[in-house]
Design an enzyme around this catalytic site. Structure first.
Site, PDB file in Angstrom:
ATOM      1  N   GLU A 139    -100.335  75.366  35.255  1.00  0.00           N
ATOM      2  CA  GLU A 139    -101.606  74.722  35.574  1.00  0.00           C
ATOM      3  C   GLU A 139    -101.459  73.201  35.655  1.00  0.00           C
ATOM      4  OE1 GLU A 139    -102.681  78.427  33.111  1.00  0.00           O
ATOM      5  OE2 GLU A 139    -101.062  76.956  33.235  1.00  0.00           O
TER       6      GLU A 139
ATOM      7  N   THR B 107     -68.744 101.515  28.547  1.00  0.00           N
ATOM      8  CA  THR B 107     -68.730 100.969  29.901  1.00  0.00           C
ATOM      9  C   THR B 107     -67.751  99.808  30.004  1.00  0.00           C
ATOM     10  OG1 THR B 107     -71.010 101.641  30.380  1.00  0.00           O
ATOM     11  CG2 THR B 107     -70.142  99.764  31.620  1.00  0.00           C
TER      12      THR B 107
END
Length: 368
Positions: free
Chosen positions: A61, A205
């Protein structure tokens, strides 16, 4: 008396949609503050634009009002989140909008933060501004979901990303990384990395693929998120790509014994060690997400394969699922996916679909 709240017009929807799109630009780059966007519109023209600045300050803003200047008087402000209401060294954004003479505020969603919730709107209305609140909560969740989740649930938002082959596999045992989607879909995947605070995988992984887990889109390399490894025994190899690149983007290892020789060796090489809670010999995921939120991680992209994905689903901690479906057939030795486009997890609904080259994509969100 302040003017009464009005109905949402077609132009209101158009400008609010534009504000939400604008807010995506700084996702993952605003620290602990959300990537909010504001458009100031007067006589149908945008006279001020603002996004939460890199690092979190100043707010959207303030930036938009500075750009608009005197043209903000009598204008409509389109904000993606209820303007803040609490005082620091500078006045709250709600007061800044009042001081600028803005006539209307159209907000996508309310702020769940107790310091703001409803108070920002009250300041605006008491200052004579017409307020349209909660005009696009679903659209705001797409952009501000991480902040909203952290504020409401006190943990990081979790997006499971999975690429599934035509025969329902996520990879092949012992084959390392298997390309399931094409370059367009992979580029979208890297954009998702850039928009998250952290990317998480399991140690399996890492040992199988030795990934780097960075954003490799040209021009966005500096937006690589933190890399987090679920590694209960601190087995992350010291010569892995993650350790070697710890100076480029932070690497965290969640382990059950942060004082072990392995953990100390990783710390000496710049890896940040997180002490995890023990749950049946594995890292307790709810506590980990709380700990991540406490250090400013509001969004986590989980790319850890089938086992890690199943763990987050089992714990009820997956908020979104980003599912890519490729035309590749993995065949013998394939690792079965925990779900696919034809077999979605319970409790999720499709929010968006897309086609990236030969591959299909769908974004799922938890119903609650």
């Amino acid at each position: 008396m302040p003017p009464s709240d009005q109905s949402l017009t077609r132009d209101d929807r158009r400008f609010l949609d534009a504000a939400l799109r604008l807010g995506r630009r700084h996702l993952g780059r605003t620290g602990t503050n959300p990537s909010v966007a504001t458009l100031i519109v007067n006589d149908g023209a945008i006279v001020g634009r603002g996004i939460t600045a890199l690092g979190g300050r100043p707010h959207a803003e303030t930036i938009a009002l500075d750009e608009a200047g005197a043209a903000a008087h009598g204008a409509t402000a389109y904000v993606t989140l209820e303007p803040c209401a609490h005082h620091g060294r500078t006045p709250p954004c709600a007061e800044a909008l009042v001081s600028a003479g803005v006539a209307r505020v159209v907000a996508a969603v309310s702020d769940p933060d107790d310091r703001v919730s409803g108070k920002g709107y009250a300041i605006l209305r008491n200052g004579g501004i017409a307020v349209l609140a909660d005009c696009d909560a679903a659209g705001a969740r797409d952009v501000l979901g991480a902040y909203l989740t952290r504020s409401a649930k006190k943990r990081a938002l979790v997006t499971l990303k999975l690429a599934v082959s035509a025969d329902g596999m996520v990879g092949r045992h012992g084959a390392g990384q298997v390309a399931i989607t094409g370059p367009v879909a992979r580029a979208q995947s890297h954009m998702m990395r850039a928009e998250h605070d952290a990317i998480l995988v399991g140690i399996g992984t890492v040992l199988e693929d030795d990934p780097e887990l960075t954003c490799r889109l040209e021009g966005l390399e500096d937006r690589s998120p933190r890399r987090i490894v679920l590694d209960s025994q601190a087995r992350l190899p010291l010569d892995s790509r993650l350790v070697r690149t710890a100076g480029r983007a932070p690497v965290h290892v969640a382990t059950l014994d942060p004082q072990s020789d392995r953990a100390r060796a990783l710390a000496e090489r710049g890896v940040r060690v997180i002490a995890g809670e023990n749950h049946e010999g594995a890292i307790a995921l709810p506590e980990l997400l709380e700990d991540l939120a406490a250090i400013g991680v509001a969004s986590v992209l989980v790319e850890g394969g089938a086992t890690v994905a199943e763990a987050f689903l089992r714990e009820g901690l997956a908020d979104r699922i980003a599912l890519f479906e490729g035309g590749v057939t993995v065949g013998e030795g394939g690792i079965a996916a925990p779900f696919s486009g034809d077999r979605l997890p319970e409790g999720f609904a499709v929010r968006r679909r897309a086609v990236y080259g030969p591959d299909r994509f769908m974004l799922l969100e938890r119903d609650d």
